[in-house]
Design an enzyme around this catalytic site. Structure first.
Site, short mmCIF file in Angstrom:
data_model
loop_
_atom_site.label_atom_id
_atom_site.label_comp_id
_atom_site.label_asym_id
_atom_site.label_seq_id
_atom_site.Cartn_x
_atom_site.Cartn_y
_atom_site.Cartn_z
CE LYS A 36 -5.84 -1.79 0.13
NZ LYS A 36 -4.53 -1.65 0.25
NE ARG A 129 1.47 -0.40 4.06
CZ ARG A 129 0.39 -0.49 3.29
NH1 ARG A 129 -0.77 -0.01 3.62
NH2 ARG A 129 0.39 -1.25 2.00
C1 LIG Z 1 -4.26 -0.93 -0.61
C2 LIG Z 1 -2.96 -1.46 -1.55
C3 LIG Z 1 -2.81 -1.11 -2.77
C4 LIG Z 1 -4.02 -0.41 -3.81
O1 LIG Z 1 -4.10 0.81 -3.22
P1 LIG Z 1 -4.81 1.97 -4.03
O2 LIG Z 1 -4.68 3.24 -3.24
O3 LIG Z 1 -6.31 1.75 -3.32
O4 LIG Z 1 -4.68 1.91 -5.14
C5 LIG Z 1 -1.71 -1.31 -3.41
N1 LIG Z 1 -0.81 -2.04 -2.78
C6 LIG Z 1 -0.72 -2.49 -1.53
C7 LIG Z 1 0.50 -3.12 -0.99
C8 LIG Z 1 -1.74 -2.00 -0.84
O5 LIG Z 1 -1.79 -2.36 0.44
#
Ligand SMILES: *Cc1c(COP(=O)(O)O)cnc(C)c1O
Length: 353
Positions: A36, A129
């Protein structure tokens, strides 16, 4: 080369990806690589896949569509919108979920298309969250198991995001026991216990990861070489996979305090200025529309950022380590937020080498 440009070092990215995969494999953890931050960039995804990643994850359908050519499992990270369930079933094999109404809709769509859609049920472990409360897990599982278009693949949690809660032995063991209790109650096996994101990696180093956790969703650690609970470097991973190159469009000696009658700046703020005398100032063509200007760091340690508007970044180069001229470039390191912004801006070109 057009500027500003995000320069991406493929070899360093490969090294980071392989190292994280290896580290996790040693403790039987499967890594889902998260795309992402780089907007589902296919060249980056290709590096992940070449290094052995078997699941790619993103929070947006648009990005998953960009990844459709890769013959690996796709995961939607953000709880799906009810209005996008058709796209979710079409673009993702797995999604993270917490709402029965949405899971029912996913099930109905999946049934129509003759597929089974896989669900990871998100459990709230304190970060506040996404996720259902742990005490509701059995009730949710029972309902989910009745949705015929859906396969309950496992449970997961997300930490380090809203509340800044750190994953630890305690909250991840609780997640594992939620998995155990669902299995026991309904005589099923859950394939995945997904113990978080880049913030969970320090638990591997400290040998404190509960053994039931067999899956992590990792983005930032691969891209920036750090874990995100304590912002420590991981092993000898590279923290400079990405750098931002900008070009100087103006170079002048000017006072440090604006003159004339003071009002608001371009972003509706009123600022105070300290008189530091005449400064050697450079403007580079890059601004708040392209990057988080407070979260980039000049690689020339003698340069200081003094301000930014939408397309201009103003630098104090009085103490710079070299001489600059109009047309020269200045490089910056980026925080995670700045990297996300740079990837998202179409005005920031992307170059791999
Ligand atoms: C963005 C996200 C991740 C990855 O997070 P990082 O800190 O980039 O490793 C994992 N799980 C969810 C649900 C996320 O939104």
């Amino acid at each position: 080369m057009r500027h500003p440009v995000l320069i991406i070092d493929k070899e360093k990215l490969k090294y980071n990806t392989k190292s994280i995969l290896k580290m996790c494999k040693e403790v039987n953890i499967e890594v889902t690589a998260v795309t992402k931050a780089c907007c589902g960039n296919p060249e980056i995804a290709e590096i992940f896949v070449d290094c052995g990643v078997r699941i790619l994850a993103d929070s947006k359908i648009e990005n998953l569509e960009r990844l459709s050519k890769f013959q690996v499992t796709k995961m939607l990270l953000r709880i799906p919108m009810l209005s996008e369930v058709e796209d979710v079933v079409r673009c993702a094999d797995i999604s993270l979920n917490s709402e029965l109404k949405t899971m029912k809709a996913l099930s109905d769509v999946a049934q129509k298309t003759g597929k089974k859609h896989n669900i990871i049920l998100m459990i709230e472990m304190g970060d506040l969250r996404e996720g259902i409360l742990a005490e509701d897990a059995l009730e949710y599982a029972e309902r989910i198991l009745r949705f015929e278009g859906i396969n309950l693949l496992g449970v997961g949690t997300n930490l380090n995001c809203y509340g800044g809660i750190i994953p630890d032995e305690y909250n991840l063991s609780r997640l594992a026991s939620v998995a155990d209790s669902i299995e026991e109650a309904y005589g099923i096996q859950l394939q995945i216990v997904s113990g978080g994101n880049s913030g969970s990696l320090y638990l591997l180093r400290d040998k404190k990861m509960p053994s039931r956790v067999n899956h992590l969703r990792i983005g930032e650690a691969i891209l920036r070489g750090i874990e995100t609970s304590f912002h420590k470097k991981i092993g000898n991973l590279h923290s400079d996979v990405f750098s931002l190159r900008t070009e100087i469009v103006e170079l002048k000696d000017k006072p440090s305090v604006p003159f004339g009658s003071a009002g608001f700046n371009a972003f509706g703020e009123k600022k105070n200025f300290m008189d530091k005398g005449i400064l050697k100032r450079a403007i580079v063509a890059c601004g708040r529309q392209d990057v988080l200007c407070e979260q980039i760091i000049p690689q020339d340690t003698g340069i200081e950022i003094i301000g930014a508007s939408s397309d201009h970044l103003i630098l104090n180069i009085t103490c710079a380590n070299r001489q600059y001229e109009v047309g020269d470039t200045i490089d910056f390191s980026l925080s995670y937020g700045a990297l996300v912004a740079a990837f998202t801006s179409e005005y920031v070109h992307k170059v791999f080498f």
